[in-house]
Design an enzyme around this catalytic site. Structure first.
Site, PDB file in Angstrom:
ATOM      1  CE1 TYR A  66      64.841 -38.290  -8.992  1.00 10.97           C
ATOM      2  CE2 TYR A  66      63.285 -36.834 -10.017  1.00 10.97           C
ATOM      3  CZ  TYR A  66      63.831 -37.473  -8.868  1.00 10.97           C
ATOM      4  OH  TYR A  66      63.145 -37.316  -7.588  1.00 10.97           O
ATOM      5  CD  GLU A  75      64.057 -39.977  -5.698  1.00 14.82           C
ATOM      6  OE1 GLU A  75      64.583 -40.737  -4.851  1.00 14.82           O
ATOM      7  OE2 GLU A  75      64.250 -38.957  -5.973  1.00 14.82           O
TER       8      GLU A  75
END
Ligand code: GDP
Ligand code: MN
Length: 397
Positions: free
Chosen positions: A118, A206
């Site tokens: 991530y 993101e």
């Protein structure tokens, strides 16, 4: 302003960030053509078909599917385009899918060497600095990781004077447990990603997952990008990426007439000048037992035309049971605003069916109250804040 995954990836690629290659398609035929072209360019036989909507969690909602041949590409595109995709991040009705991204399959089956990370870049408001947030636990709910295993989330704060320093990019790669080629690839990835974030005037990047392939490539498989609205005037190519179909129709209309409007869930519409006063007014409505239906800042020029436009926007929301107008007359005189409210009301005739409370304070406030009271219209006037709150309570009862 939020972008689609394919648009975010386009921006990333333009700054040298490696991405999972893909081509956007609006129907099944285009999807098959896209898949053929990707096969030519990358050699891949398998493709992922990914719904393009402004919402995350598409995988969980059935909006990301693997196609093992052209027939499956066609079938999946056919079924995903036009569907109402419901994910943990959409409303219960879901979001209509208008297009899909046909992407090369970058996960090789039975491959234990693949790794999902991530990574996001965003502003840390507490420190006033940009930061890179990253974790070894990518691909799934990052919120859950943050809640249950917060030690698995790392952050790297960036000094605006120096920008991202090479040792910081190396620390990211190290903390992600990489070595050798993949370490070097990650250092490049992080550096390019940060450069893209800064140079595009974004407020959020993101990437979940960032994939390490079995041949040690590091690439963005997903991209959630938000561009800072205040920078769009100088980022024309990004401004043109806006997809109005993904946005709240009332907000779109308000923006067109230059009103600052945010749609909310409550029952009291408000019209205010100045963001600070708008926030205070929303508090006032809550204290009176109501819920604000919107945030609306009409700005400095509250003339009749503007007041009328604001009325029209507020009345599009079927949940509105009362309207509170709270204007401070500094540069704009209260009697002018009052006349504007009265004129707007008369112009709109029958379309205003809900009680209206007007509080005007500042220059010529008393005169304004007289104008409202003598207008013969069903408008309640107030001078004090508390008076306005009491009137809201009264009309909601
Ligand atoms: P999100 O669910 O909206 O976050 O959409 P993502 O783009 O992150 O995709 C969801 C999941 O689909 C990812 O976490 C991957 O596990 C999977 N996925 C994405 N691309 C591929 C691919 O090329 N091959 C395979 N097999 N799975 C993929
Ligand atoms: Mn994702």
């Amino acid at each position: 302003m939020n972008l689609h995954e394919y648009q975010g990836k386009e921006i990333l690629a333009s700054f040298g960030v490696r991405i999972q290659r893909g081509i956007v398609a609006r129907n099944a035929k285009e999807a098959v053509e896209a898949a053929k072209q990707l096969t030519q360019e990358t050699g891949t036989g398998w493709h992922v078909i990914k719904a393009q909507v402004h919402a995350g969690g598409r995988g969980k909602g059935g909006g990301v599917k693997l196609a093992k041949n052209l027939k499956e590409v066609e079938e999946l595109a056919e079924s995903i385009i036009g569907m109402n995709l419901i994910t943990p991040q959409t409303s219960a009705e879901g979001k209509k899918v208008h297009q899909v991204l046909v992407a090369e399959d970058v996960y090789y089956p039975g491959d234990s060497e693949t790794n999902e990370f991530y990574m996001s870049v965003l502003l840390n408001r507490a420190s006033g600095r940009n930061m890179i947030m990253y974790s070894t636990e990518g691909g799934m709910d990052i919120e859950e990781v943050a809640e249950k295993t917060p030690h698995l989330i790392f952050t790297e704060e960036i000094d605006p004077a120096t920008g991202l320093l090479p040792f910081q990019a190396r620390r990211v790669a190290f903390n992600l447990g990489l070595s050798g080629t993949s370490f070097k690839e990650m250092v490049k990835f992080v550096s390019a990603l940060y450069k893209a974030y800064e140079a595009s005037d974004s407020s959020l990047f993101e990437i979940n997952p960032v994939l390490k392939t079995s041949d040690d490539k590091i690439m963005a498989v997903d991209a959630k990008v938000s561009i800072d609205d205040n920078a769009l005037y100088r980022r024309k190519p990004y401004a043109e990426m806006r997809d109005l179909r993904e946005e709240n129709p009332i907000e779109v209309e308000a923006r067109e007439v230059g009103l600052n409007y945010v749609d909310l869930d409550g029952n009291v519409g408000c019209m205010v000048n100045g963001a600070g006063l708008a926030m205070a007014t929303m508090d006032l409505i809550k204290m009176a037992g109501g819920e604000p239906a919107n945030f609306l800042d009409v700005g400095g020029t509250a003339d009749a035309k503007r007041v009328e436009e604001a009325f029209r926007i507020i009345l599009k929301d079927p949940n509105v049971k009362a309207i509170l107008i709270n204007i401070f007359g500094g540069i704009v005189r209260c009697d002018r605003v009052a006349q504007g409210v009265v004129d707007a009301y008369k112009n709109m005739g029958d379309s205003i069916q809900v009680p209206i409370i007007v509080r005007l304070q500042g220059t010529n406030a008393e005169l304004a109250k007289e104008i409202i009271d003598n207008s013969g219209l069903a408008v309640h006037s107030a001078v004090q804040f508390q008076e306005a709150a009491d009137k809201v309570k009264e009309v909601l009862a």
